[in-house]
Design a protein around this motif. Structure first.
Motif: not given
Length: 155
Positions: A89-103
């Motif tokens: 849910d935290a990932l989804e709340a962030l949406g695609p506009q963030v960069h996820l190092p260690g994705a």
């Protein structure tokens, strides 16, 4: 670009807490991300999601070694659907506009753990997840410090 991490601290903390990079309180990382959005915008993304997902318990599992050359001692967290749902849910709340190092460590590859520090947790310990916290990884552009920007508690 701001660098942030959303965590569940083992013991509650207050917004505004500042601590050194090497002095993290015991915590479980929920998601690490970078964004150009302001901290207020990031905070608002979590407001409608986090309180409803908090207030569950989990159990600490066996010890392991993470990081480069397996040099970081950790306590794994036993599988807990509520924790995994909180992560998703935290990932989804962030949406695609963030960069996820260690994705590569997200979603089905998420391995929740508590890094050993001056204190540590042991296999079989019970932890209550009563709070999530947004941490700035470079407050005032200082990479030596961390600052808790916001905390959420169960609704």
């Amino acid at each position: 670009m701001g660098a942030y991490v959303l965590v569940a601290f083992v013991l509650p903390v207050q917004a505004g807490l500042v601590f050194p990079r090497s002095g993290w309180p015991l915590h479980i990382t929920l998601v690490r991300f970078d964004t150009r959005e302001t901290a207020d915008v990031v905070r608002s993304r979590f407001d409608g999601v986090l309180p409803a997902r908090l207030g569950f318990g989990l159990r600490i599992g066996p010890d392991a070694q993470f990081g480069r050359n397996a040099s970081v001692p950790v306590s794994l967290v036993e599988p807990e659907p509520a924790l995994h749902r909180l992560h998703i849910d935290a990932l989804e709340a962030l949406g695609p506009q963030v960069h996820l190092p260690g994705a590569q460590h997200n979603r089905s590859n998420y391995r929740p753990h508590v890094t050993h520090a001056a204190t540590r947790l042991f296999p079989g310990d019970q932890v209550s997840i009563r709070q999530a916290a947004l941490v700035d990884m470079r407050p005032d552009n200082d990479p030596r410090l961390r600052q808790v920007l916001a905390v959420w508690e169960p609704a």
